[in-house]
Enzyme design. Structure first.
Site, PDB file in Angstrom:
ATOM      1  N   SER A 262       4.549  -4.199  -9.563  1.00 54.46           N
ATOM      2  CA  SER A 262       5.652  -4.439  -8.636  1.00 54.46           C
ATOM      3  C   SER A 262       6.632  -5.446  -9.249  1.00 54.46           C
ATOM      4  O   SER A 262       7.051  -5.263 -10.392  1.00 54.46           O
ATOM      5  CB  SER A 262       5.104  -4.910  -7.278  1.00 54.46           C
ATOM      6  OG  SER A 262       6.103  -4.898  -6.297  1.00 54.46           O
TER       7      SER A 262
ATOM      8  N   ASP B 178       4.694   6.355  -4.178  1.00 50.71           N
ATOM      9  CA  ASP B 178       5.121   4.960  -4.034  1.00 50.71           C
ATOM     10  C   ASP B 178       6.294   4.886  -3.048  1.00 50.71           C
ATOM     11  O   ASP B 178       7.353   5.454  -3.308  1.00 50.71           O
ATOM     12  CB  ASP B 178       5.545   4.408  -5.395  1.00 50.71           C
ATOM     13  CG  ASP B 178       5.781   2.906  -5.385  1.00 50.71           C
ATOM     14  OD1 ASP B 178       6.231   2.371  -4.352  1.00 50.71           O
ATOM     15  OD2 ASP B 178       5.527   2.261  -6.419  1.00 50.71           O
TER      16      ASP B 178
ATOM     17  N   HIS C 122       1.882   2.269  -3.832  1.00 54.63           N
ATOM     18  CA  HIS C 122       2.402   1.111  -4.563  1.00 54.63           C
ATOM     19  C   HIS C 122       1.250   0.153  -4.852  1.00 54.63           C
ATOM     20  O   HIS C 122       0.553  -0.287  -3.934  1.00 54.63           O
ATOM     21  CB  HIS C 122       3.458   0.417  -3.702  1.00 54.63           C
ATOM     22  CG  HIS C 122       4.196  -0.684  -4.393  1.00 54.63           C
ATOM     23  ND1 HIS C 122       5.242  -0.454  -5.259  1.00 54.63           N
ATOM     24  CD2 HIS C 122       4.038  -2.034  -4.345  1.00 54.63           C
ATOM     25  CE1 HIS C 122       5.710  -1.615  -5.709  1.00 54.63           C
ATOM     26  NE2 HIS C 122       4.991  -2.583  -5.176  1.00 54.63           N
TER      27      HIS C 122
END
Length: 301
Positions: free
Chosen positions: A102, A236, A264
């Protein structure tokens, strides 16, 4: 496994290592708002069992690292990049294979651009280009999903007690999971509770929402010269798959591993696949001796 708080430049950062320090080092950089616990212990042990010296750490305002007054972090995203260097120095690691997820993947990109001598290779998970390439970001990067936007927009500011904090974070983990797989609510709740109970200040992580970038490298993504693996879930909701595809297109020689129906982050169901991919990728670069930064020899096998 050894957790310790390092202090450098007046900043306390909590770190934890797994494996033999003589093995090739892997630095794990978590996303913003999340402590190192989100690099789960079982996953770290998989990498260590594969012959890697694994280091994870709490960002400022998460876990047991230094915290700041709410709304006044007093640091920038560039300072978080510098913190990664601080962690390596504290562990006497001249350079490491860097794995970021991320926003941690964005920090990893910036680390490779600003501190290239510290990075042996990159693994970028569930992330997006951190800087423009050739002066611009691609126009075809899709926005987050509607469900993700609705959840973030409806998230309450006030959290009256610990249980409400935990409920909110578990709900967020559910949204991030992407909705195509069974969501392990019990596992997520147990992890969130450990994270919340361990934190110096559970509300401090909100400071990450107001961080400025600080000084961003001027070099484009195409100047990243280390072997790069991009790992991205096809479900995601924050950064749809095209974000990972663009990273793989713009970093020379980068490879893309798409995880079918993954959301994610690094789902437990994907640990074997992701760990194997990281071990294979990091085996491509061999660092010799205890070289100092700037004098690191690399061999591609």
């Amino acid at each position: 496994m050894a957790e310790r708080v390092i202090e450098t430049d007046g900043i306390e950062l909590c770190t934890e290592s797994f494996g033999d320090p003589a093995d090739p080092p892997v630095l794990l950089i978590m996303g913003l708002g999340a402590s190192m616990l989100w690099w789960e212990e079982g996953f770290c042990r998989m990498l260590a069992a594969g012959g890697r010296f694994v280091i994870r750490y709490d960002h400022r305002d998460t876990g047991r690292s230094v915290t700041y007054a709410p709304g006044r972090p007093g640091y920038t995203g560039a300072d978080l990049v510098a913190d990664a260097v601080r962690v390596l120095i504290a562990h006497e690691v001249p350079a490491a294979h860097v794995v970021g997820v991320s926003a941690g993947g964005a920090l990893a990109q910036l680390l490779a651009l600003d501190h290239a001598d510290r990075v042996l290779s990159l693994v970028l998970i569930s992330t997006s280009p951190a800087v423009p390439d050739r002066g611009e970001l691609p126009a075809d990067l899709p926005p987050p999903t509607e469900e993700f936007v609705r959840f973030v927009s409806a998230t309450p500011v006030d959290r009256p007690d610990i249980d409400s904090v935990i409920d909110q974070q578990v709900a967020y983990a559910r949204v991030l999971a992407g909705g195509r797989r069974r969501f392990d609510e019990d596992g997520a709740r147990a992890l969130v509770r450990r994270d919340v109970e361990r934190a110096r200040d559970v509300d401090a992580a909100r400071n990450h929402d107001s961080l400025t970038d600080g000084q961003v490298p001027e070099a484009p993504l195409s100047s990243i010269a280390v072997p790069t693996l991009v790992i991205h879930g096809t479900a995601d909701p924050m950064f749809p798959l095209r974000h990972g595809e663009v990273l793989a297109e713009r970093i020379p020689g980068a490879r893309l591993l798409a995880l079918e129906d993954a959301g994610h982050g690094v789902d437990r169901a994907d640990w074997p696949t992701v760990a194997a991919a990281i071990l294979d990728h990091t085996a491509q670069v061999v660092s010799f001796g205890s070289c100092r930064p700037g004098k690191i020899r690399q061999m591609h096998t």
